[in-house]
Motif scaffolding. Structure first.
Motif, PDB file in Angstrom:
ATOM      1  N   ALA A   1      -9.472  -3.454   7.047  1.00  0.00           N
ATOM      2  CA  ALA A   1      -9.180  -4.044   5.734  1.00  0.00           C
ATOM      3  C   ALA A   1      -8.258  -3.117   4.951  1.00  0.00           C
ATOM      4  CB  ALA A   1     -10.472  -4.264   4.960  1.00  0.00           C
ATOM      5  N   LEU A   2      -7.154  -3.656   4.481  1.00  0.00           N
ATOM      6  CA  LEU A   2      -6.159  -2.874   3.741  1.00  0.00           C
ATOM      7  C   LEU A   2      -5.933  -3.491   2.357  1.00  0.00           C
ATOM      8  CD1 LEU A   2      -3.531  -2.400   6.597  1.00  0.00           C
ATOM      9  CD2 LEU A   2      -5.362  -0.825   5.931  1.00  0.00           C
ATOM     10  N   PHE A   3      -5.668  -2.624   1.376  1.00  0.00           N
ATOM     11  CA  PHE A   3      -5.541  -3.089  -0.001  1.00  0.00           C
ATOM     12  C   PHE A   3      -4.311  -2.471  -0.657  1.00  0.00           C
ATOM     13  CE2 PHE A   3      -9.974  -3.128   1.259  1.00  0.00           C
ATOM     14  CZ  PHE A   3     -10.348  -4.440   0.939  1.00  0.00           C
ATOM     15  N   PRO A   4      -3.459  -3.324  -1.281  1.00  0.00           N
ATOM     16  CA  PRO A   4      -2.187  -2.847  -1.823  1.00  0.00           C
ATOM     17  C   PRO A   4      -2.333  -2.076  -3.138  1.00  0.00           C
ATOM     18  CG  PRO A   4      -2.473  -5.165  -2.342  1.00  0.00           C
ATOM     19  CD  PRO A   4      -3.638  -4.774  -1.468  1.00  0.00           C
ATOM     20  N   GLY A   5      -1.246  -1.390  -3.497  1.00  0.00           N
ATOM     21  CA  GLY A   5      -1.203  -0.629  -4.735  1.00  0.00           C
ATOM     22  C   GLY A   5      -0.298  -1.271  -5.759  1.00  0.00           C
TER      23      GLY A   5
ATOM     24  N   ALA B   1      -8.564   1.037   4.217  1.00  0.00           N
ATOM     25  CA  ALA B   1      -7.665   1.977   3.545  1.00  0.00           C
ATOM     26  C   ALA B   1      -6.941   1.212   2.452  1.00  0.00           C
ATOM     27  CB  ALA B   1      -6.658   2.586   4.525  1.00  0.00           C
ATOM     28  N   GLY B   2      -6.474   1.938   1.466  1.00  0.00           N
ATOM     29  CA  GLY B   2      -5.702   1.310   0.400  1.00  0.00           C
ATOM     30  C   GLY B   2      -4.572   2.224  -0.012  1.00  0.00           C
ATOM     31  N   HIS B   3      -3.474   1.624  -0.439  1.00  0.00           N
ATOM     32  CA  HIS B   3      -2.299   2.401  -0.836  1.00  0.00           C
ATOM     33  C   HIS B   3      -2.436   2.774  -2.307  1.00  0.00           C
ATOM     34  CE1 HIS B   3       1.886   3.430  -1.684  1.00  0.00           C
ATOM     35  NE2 HIS B   3       2.117   3.445  -0.386  1.00  0.00           N
ATOM     36  N   SER B   4      -2.626   4.075  -2.592  1.00  0.00           N
ATOM     37  CA  SER B   4      -2.742   4.576  -3.956  1.00  0.00           C
ATOM     38  C   SER B   4      -3.905   3.895  -4.668  1.00  0.00           C
ATOM     39  CB  SER B   4      -1.411   4.394  -4.689  1.00  0.00           C
ATOM     40  OG  SER B   4      -1.429   5.010  -5.953  1.00  0.00           O
ATOM     41  N   LEU B   5      -3.625   3.082  -5.682  1.00  0.00           N
ATOM     42  CA  LEU B   5      -4.656   2.296  -6.372  1.00  0.00           C
ATOM     43  C   LEU B   5      -5.560   1.577  -5.375  1.00  0.00           C
ATOM     44  CD1 LEU B   5      -5.825   0.291  -8.606  1.00  0.00           C
ATOM     45  CD2 LEU B   5      -3.781  -1.069  -8.126  1.00  0.00           C
ATOM     46  N   GLY B   6      -4.997   1.078  -4.275  1.00  0.00           N
ATOM     47  CA  GLY B   6      -5.756   0.318  -3.292  1.00  0.00           C
ATOM     48  C   GLY B   6      -6.905   1.080  -2.666  1.00  0.00           C
ATOM     49  N   GLU B   7      -6.891   2.420  -2.759  1.00  0.00           N
ATOM     50  CA  GLU B   7      -8.001   3.198  -2.216  1.00  0.00           C
ATOM     51  C   GLU B   7      -9.291   2.888  -2.984  1.00  0.00           C
ATOM     52  OE1 GLU B   7      -9.155   7.856  -1.240  1.00  0.00           O
ATOM     53  OE2 GLU B   7      -7.050   7.265  -1.365  1.00  0.00           O
ATOM     54  N   TYR B   8      -9.179   2.614  -4.285  1.00  0.00           N
ATOM     55  CA  TYR B   8     -10.352   2.244  -5.079  1.00  0.00           C
ATOM     56  C   TYR B   8     -10.901   0.898  -4.606  1.00  0.00           C
ATOM     57  CZ  TYR B   8      -9.221   5.982  -8.396  1.00  0.00           C
ATOM     58  OH  TYR B   8      -8.978   7.205  -8.972  1.00  0.00           O
ATOM     59  N   THR B   9     -10.023  -0.051  -4.319  1.00  0.00           N
ATOM     60  CA  THR B   9     -10.459  -1.363  -3.825  1.00  0.00           C
ATOM     61  C   THR B   9     -11.166  -1.216  -2.486  1.00  0.00           C
ATOM     62  OG1 THR B   9      -8.309  -2.077  -4.709  1.00  0.00           O
ATOM     63  CG2 THR B   9      -9.728  -3.769  -3.769  1.00  0.00           C
ATOM     64  N   ALA B  10     -10.638  -0.338  -1.630  1.00  0.00           N
ATOM     65  CA  ALA B  10     -11.270  -0.093  -0.331  1.00  0.00           C
ATOM     66  C   ALA B  10     -12.669   0.494  -0.514  1.00  0.00           C
ATOM     67  CB  ALA B  10     -10.398   0.856   0.496  1.00  0.00           C
TER      68      ALA B  10
ATOM     69  N   ALA C   1      -5.753  -5.370 -12.512  1.00  0.00           N
ATOM     70  CA  ALA C   1      -5.423  -6.739 -12.088  1.00  0.00           C
ATOM     71  C   ALA C   1      -5.284  -6.813 -10.571  1.00  0.00           C
ATOM     72  CB  ALA C   1      -4.128  -7.189 -12.762  1.00  0.00           C
ATOM     73  N   ILE C   2      -4.552  -5.888  -9.975  1.00  0.00           N
ATOM     74  CA  ILE C   2      -4.369  -5.891  -8.518  1.00  0.00           C
ATOM     75  C   ILE C   2      -5.696  -5.634  -7.820  1.00  0.00           C
ATOM     76  CG2 ILE C   2      -3.270  -4.670  -6.582  1.00  0.00           C
ATOM     77  CD1 ILE C   2      -0.900  -4.145  -8.585  1.00  0.00           C
ATOM     78  N   LEU C   3      -6.478  -4.687  -8.346  1.00  0.00           N
ATOM     79  CA  LEU C   3      -7.793  -4.410  -7.757  1.00  0.00           C
ATOM     80  C   LEU C   3      -8.659  -5.667  -7.779  1.00  0.00           C
ATOM     81  CD1 LEU C   3     -10.025  -1.313  -8.175  1.00  0.00           C
ATOM     82  CD2 LEU C   3     -11.002  -3.549  -8.633  1.00  0.00           C
ATOM     83  N   THR C   4      -8.673  -6.380  -8.904  1.00  0.00           N
ATOM     84  CA  THR C   4      -9.514  -7.572  -9.038  1.00  0.00           C
ATOM     85  C   THR C   4      -9.084  -8.674  -8.082  1.00  0.00           C
ATOM     86  OG1 THR C   4     -10.011  -7.063 -11.351  1.00  0.00           O
ATOM     87  CG2 THR C   4     -10.294  -9.358 -10.648  1.00  0.00           C
ATOM     88  N   VAL C   5      -7.797  -8.960  -8.023  1.00  0.00           N
ATOM     89  CA  VAL C   5      -7.302 -10.027  -7.140  1.00  0.00           C
ATOM     90  C   VAL C   5      -7.551  -9.670  -5.677  1.00  0.00           C
ATOM     91  CG1 VAL C   5      -5.227 -11.262  -6.382  1.00  0.00           C
ATOM     92  CG2 VAL C   5      -5.629 -10.882  -8.826  1.00  0.00           C
ATOM     93  N   SER C   6      -7.319  -8.420  -5.318  1.00  0.00           N
ATOM     94  CA  SER C   6      -7.566  -7.982  -3.936  1.00  0.00           C
ATOM     95  C   SER C   6      -9.042  -8.119  -3.588  1.00  0.00           C
ATOM     96  CB  SER C   6      -7.124  -6.525  -3.766  1.00  0.00           C
ATOM     97  OG  SER C   6      -5.751  -6.373  -4.025  1.00  0.00           O
ATOM     98  N   HIS C   7      -9.909  -7.734  -4.519  1.00  0.00           N
ATOM     99  CA  HIS C   7     -11.355  -7.836  -4.301  1.00  0.00           C
ATOM    100  C   HIS C   7     -11.782  -9.294  -4.161  1.00  0.00           C
ATOM    101  CE1 HIS C   7     -15.547  -6.737  -4.447  1.00  0.00           C
ATOM    102  NE2 HIS C   7     -15.758  -7.472  -5.529  1.00  0.00           N
TER     103      HIS C   7
END
Length: 309
Positions: A7-11, A90-99, A66-72
């Motif tokens: 699972a990958l999550f954008p920044g 893994a997540g790119h930058s901000l995406g690490e929090y989503t991961a 916003a990106i974290l919420t939509v990704s989640h």
């Protein structure tokens, strides 16, 4: 369905007005996640996502939650439908929090609040117009680092190592102009960002975030999450805290992260959950043999099985 996946999550930078709206319209679970985000922040993040205005959505203190919420939302809807836990994330930058939210290491409520503050601290660290970021295309990291070592007027540092021939450099205006002169003839693209992220100019943001991250409750990851600053798996609360703090001024080692993941999980599908398909594109540049797919709409989830055939 027999599926082994990462699972990958954008920044930041993946946001756009209208993101997540189709999920909200089609799913009560999505409505509830947006409601919790709005409640946590004390303002209507959902309205910003669905209606904008774009300038306000792009402001880093808004775009990050916003990106974290939509990704989640997309990850949770995928899990509700298929019930298959990822091998790793893994997540790119901000995406690490989503991961970390996906791995049950951090609550969604705390994550939304923390990244909202993270965005605000990052913007406050460097006034608008005083810092910038550029993408250097088609040049090896070694050549970029050689030029950076010669910068004598200001700050210019590697921020992201995204893929072969794609290195992001951040700094103040003087440092970046000096760097561009040293790289004369190279293909360099200015990025539309409001601050120079992932460099030493973010030190005030790092210090501010330290307190918030230490106050937040972290649990052991239910599956490995690969950290940006180490390109290695993290599990324990203290190493998670340390990596998130270092990440603010440290480089995002995305290229190494994807190589490590593809080496450890050679048959896994790499699924990007969130707006856009930036990571899916980067992953194919890193390794053309990777099976990479993005889920950026409600329809993508419904059609998932046919899309991976």
């Amino acid at each position: 369905m027999d599926l082994k996946y990462i699972a990958l999550f954008p920044g930041q930078g993946s946001q756009y007005v209208g993101m997540g709206k189709n999920a909200w319209e089609n799913s009560d679970a999505a409505k509830e996640i947006f409601r919790r985000a709005d409640e946590s922040l004390g303002y209507s993040l959902s309205t910003l996502c669905f209606e904008g205005p774009e300038e306000e959505l792009t402001a880093t203190q808004n775009s990050q939650p916003a990106i974290l919420t939509v990704s989640h939302v997309y990850y949770e809807l995928f899990m509700d439908r298929y019930g298959i836990t990822p091998l790793a994330a893994a997540g790119h930058s901000l995406g690490e929090y989503t991961a970390l939210v996906a791995a049950s290491a951090l609550s969604f409520k705390d994550a939304v609040s923390i990244v909202h503050k993270r965005g605000r601290y990052m913007q406050e660290a460097v006034p608008r117009g005083e810092g910038t970021m550029v993408a250097v295309l088609g040049k090896p990291l070694e050549e970029v680092e050689t030029a950076l070592a010669q910068v004598s007027n200001g700050v210019a540092e590697v921020a992201n190592i995204n893929a072969p021939g794609q290195v992001i450099v951040a700094g103040d205006i003087g440092g970046i102009e000096n760097f561009k002169a040293l790289m004369e003839g190279a293909k360099i693209r200015e990025l539309k960002v409001s601050a120079p992220f992932h460099c030493s100019l973010m030190e005030p943001a790092r210090k501010a975030m330290e307190g918030d991250i230490h106050k937040a409750e972290f649990c052991r990851c239910s599956f490995p999450v690969f950290a940006n600053v180490t390109a290695d798996a993290e599990y324990e609360p203290e190493e998670i805290r340390r990596n998130l703090i270092e990440q603010i001024t440290g480089r995002v080692r995305w290229h190494e992260t994807v190589e490590r993941l593809s080496g450890e999980y050679p048959n896994a599908v790499f699924i990007e959950f969130g707006p856009g398909r930036v990571l899916t594109g980067l992953n194919k540049k890193i390794n053309r043999k990777l099976k990479a797919i993005n889920i950026s709409s409600f329809e993508d989830i419904a059609l998932f099985e046919s899309r991976i055939q």
